[in-house]
Design a protein around this motif. Structure first.
Motif, mmCIF file in Angstrom:
data_model
loop_
_atom_site.group_PDB
_atom_site.id
_atom_site.type_symbol
_atom_site.label_atom_id
_atom_site.label_comp_id
_atom_site.label_asym_id
_atom_site.label_seq_id
_atom_site.Cartn_x
_atom_site.Cartn_y
_atom_site.Cartn_z
ATOM 1 N N LEU A 1 0.828 -1.211 0.000
ATOM 2 C CA LEU A 1 0.000 0.000 0.000
ATOM 3 C C LEU A 1 0.859 1.257 0.000
ATOM 4 N N THR A 2 1.947 1.249 0.787
ATOM 5 C CA THR A 2 2.855 2.395 0.775
ATOM 6 C C THR A 2 3.518 2.525 -0.589
ATOM 7 N N ALA A 3 3.886 1.401 -1.187
ATOM 8 C CA ALA A 3 4.475 1.426 -2.531
ATOM 9 C C ALA A 3 3.513 2.053 -3.529
ATOM 10 N N ILE A 4 2.250 1.639 -3.467
ATOM 11 C CA ILE A 4 1.250 2.186 -4.389
ATOM 12 C C ILE A 4 1.081 3.680 -4.177
ATOM 13 N N ASP A 5 1.109 4.129 -2.918
ATOM 14 C CA ASP A 5 0.983 5.563 -2.635
ATOM 15 C C ASP A 5 2.097 6.355 -3.323
ATOM 16 N N TRP A 6 3.335 5.855 -3.231
ATOM 17 C CA TRP A 6 4.448 6.564 -3.869
ATOM 18 C C TRP A 6 4.349 6.508 -5.383
ATOM 19 N N TYR A 7 3.972 5.350 -5.912
ATOM 20 C CA TYR A 7 3.808 5.245 -7.363
ATOM 21 C C TYR A 7 2.713 6.192 -7.852
ATOM 22 N N LYS A 8 1.623 6.299 -7.101
ATOM 23 C CA LYS A 8 0.532 7.186 -7.507
ATOM 24 C C LYS A 8 0.967 8.643 -7.491
ATOM 25 N N LYS A 9 1.772 9.017 -6.490
ATOM 26 C CA LYS A 9 2.277 10.391 -6.455
ATOM 27 C C LYS A 9 3.107 10.683 -7.701
ATOM 28 N N GLY A 10 3.968 9.737 -8.068
ATOM 29 C CA GLY A 10 4.762 9.921 -9.272
ATOM 30 C C GLY A 10 3.911 9.923 -10.522
ATOM 31 N N ALA A 11 2.945 9.015 -10.600
ATOM 32 C CA ALA A 11 2.072 8.926 -11.778
ATOM 33 C C ALA A 11 1.250 10.189 -11.947
ATOM 34 N N ASP A 12 0.750 10.738 -10.856
ATOM 35 C CA ASP A 12 -0.054 11.962 -10.927
ATOM 36 C C ASP A 12 0.743 13.152 -11.443
ATOM 37 N N LEU A 13 2.073 13.070 -11.280
ATOM 38 C CA LEU A 13 2.945 14.138 -11.769
ATOM 39 C C LEU A 13 3.537 13.818 -13.138
ATOM 40 N N GLY A 14 3.063 12.702 -13.736
ATOM 41 C CA GLY A 14 3.462 12.383 -15.097
ATOM 42 C C GLY A 14 4.625 11.434 -15.256
#
Length: 425
Positions: A157-170
């Motif tokens: 879940l923490t991994a997904i949170d970081w990936y989502k932050k990066g994905a949201d920024l492109g």
């Protein structure tokens, strides 16, 4: 002779200028103050020429220092691999609180390049760089928490949170990783729509890994009317981009005739040959085409050489095929002991046909002391890994064991299958 006050004033000014010039042009590595956040503006046109990059780095440009560190750490674009200089320039950039430099420094600590390996310092630096907006650091944190290890507990879940932050920024890497996580359903419920949405955003036209993931996703999960056309499209894109997974799977599709009107061994061999330097399954499959003579005259000797190479690199199917060759003396001198060692090694890595061979040996007491509990356990393990057996054969073996032995066989099956799955991964 007594010197005038004017002389001393000029001398002091000269010393001050010399010190200033020294510290301006020859900056020293400094520690990163994690409690201070300073955003360093980036040049509008990053230099590509190594001399210009070096000039800017010496002048104190933290972005140039970061890029210089990256080139020295990878031996890229005209600069040699030099871990000491990689660490030096990353330290300077990070000391200026440049998120790029902090991320590079974290990678050097993670890998132990130019500095002693230190996963905890690496994690702190990645976290700092990510808090400053570095997309690579966000993806690195996602990777670290997704896989765990080196003192970091796996936390999907923490991994997904970081990936989502990066994905949201492109960040394309983060998008691709999210696509894989939801497409594989590891640690989260399988979600094909979410997986394909992320992968389609992850620049699959130019990213061989993302296009491979899309091709695999379409082939594995989508209805037949859509899956073949899209799977072939994206796998071909992946293979054309040089991704070994895409080349290997495309070779398998032409080899098996899956989504193809008719098998095309020559086309399959072309893709296998491109992939085999990085993919042992491709090497084994190419060897099988040579063995069967589908590329012309059968060449069992070359096939054996390729099997050996793939087996040394850990391919379980190659180990099983070598076991068969030594067991029957095909293209090699027969040697039952060598054959058995290959069967054991292949079974240990989850090769279901090899597991069946070893299980049969324990059931019959052939080559090993008879052990029906282990035999049933291995049959059950092979079944859980995808093998199928006649219900009557399985029932016959189960009937010969007591309830306690059946329980032991089930425990053994679970442990063996878990180990084999881990080895195959």
């Amino acid at each position: 002779m007594k010197l005038s006050a004017g002389f001393w004033i000029l001398a002091l000014i000269a010393v001050a200028l010399a010190i200033g010039i020294y510290y301006y042009y020859v900056p020293k590595p400094t520690s990163v103050a994690v409690d201070t956040v300073v955003h360093t503006p980036k040049p509008s046109a990053p230099p590509t020429d190594k001399k210009e990059l070096l000039r800017r780095a010496i002048a104190g440009d933290s972005d140039a220092q970061c890029r210089l560190s990256g080139r020295f750490s990878s031996g890229d674009r005209g600069l040699p691999f030099n871990p000491i200089l990689a660490f030096y320039w990353a330290s300077l950039s990070a000391g200026a609180h440049d998120p790029c430099g902090i991320n590079n420094l974290a990678t050097l600590y993670e890998d132990g390049t130019g500095v002693g390996q230190d996963s905890q310092t690496s994690l702190k630096l990645y976290t700092l760089a990510a808090s400053l907006g570095d997309l690579n650091a966000m993806a690195n944190l996602g990777r670290i928490y997704y896989y765990g290890g080196d003192g970091v507990q796996r936390d999907v879940l923490t991994a997904i949170d970081w990936y989502k932050k990066g994905a949201d920024l492109g960040d394309f890497t983060s998008m691709r990783q999210l696509g894989e996580i939801y497409g594989w359903g590891e640690g989260v419920p399988l979600n094909i729509n979410r997986s394909s949405a992320y992968l389609l955003r992850a620049n699959p036209i130019h990213d061989g890994e993302a296009s491979y993931d899309l091709g695999w996703l379409y082939f594995r999960y989508y209805p037949r009317a859509d899956r073949c056309e899209q799977a072939l499209r994206w796998l071909t894109t992946s293979a054309d981009l040089g991704d070994s997974d895409g080349e290997s799977m495309l070779g398998w599709m032409y080899d098996s005739g899956s989504c193809i009107k008719a098998r095309e061994p020559q086309t399959a061999a072309k893709w296998y040959r491109l992939a085999m330097a990085y993919d042992t399954a491709a090497e084994t499959n190419y060897a099988m085409l040579l063995w069967t003579g589908e590329l012309g005259r059968s060449d069992e000797r070359q096939a054996i050489q390729l099997y050996r190479d793939a087996a040394l690199r850990g391919d379980a199917t190659a180990m099983y095929l070598l076991g068969n060759a030594y067991d029957h003396g095909t293209a090699v001198l027969p040697d039952k002991n060598v054959a058995w060692s290959y069967f054991i090694a292949a079974a240990d890595r989850g090769q279901v046909a090899a597991i069946s061979v070893v299980a049969s040996a324990y059931y019959r007491g052939f080559r090993v002391k008879q052990d029906k509990v282990r035999a049933l356990g291995m049959f059950l393990a092979a079944e859980s890994l995808g093998a199928t057996f006649k219900a009557s054969d399985k029932a016959k073996l189960e009937h010969q064991l007591t309830p306690a032995q059946l329980a032991d066989a089930q425990k053994f099956a679970f442990a063996f299958a878990s180990h084999a799955q881990a080895e195959s991964d």
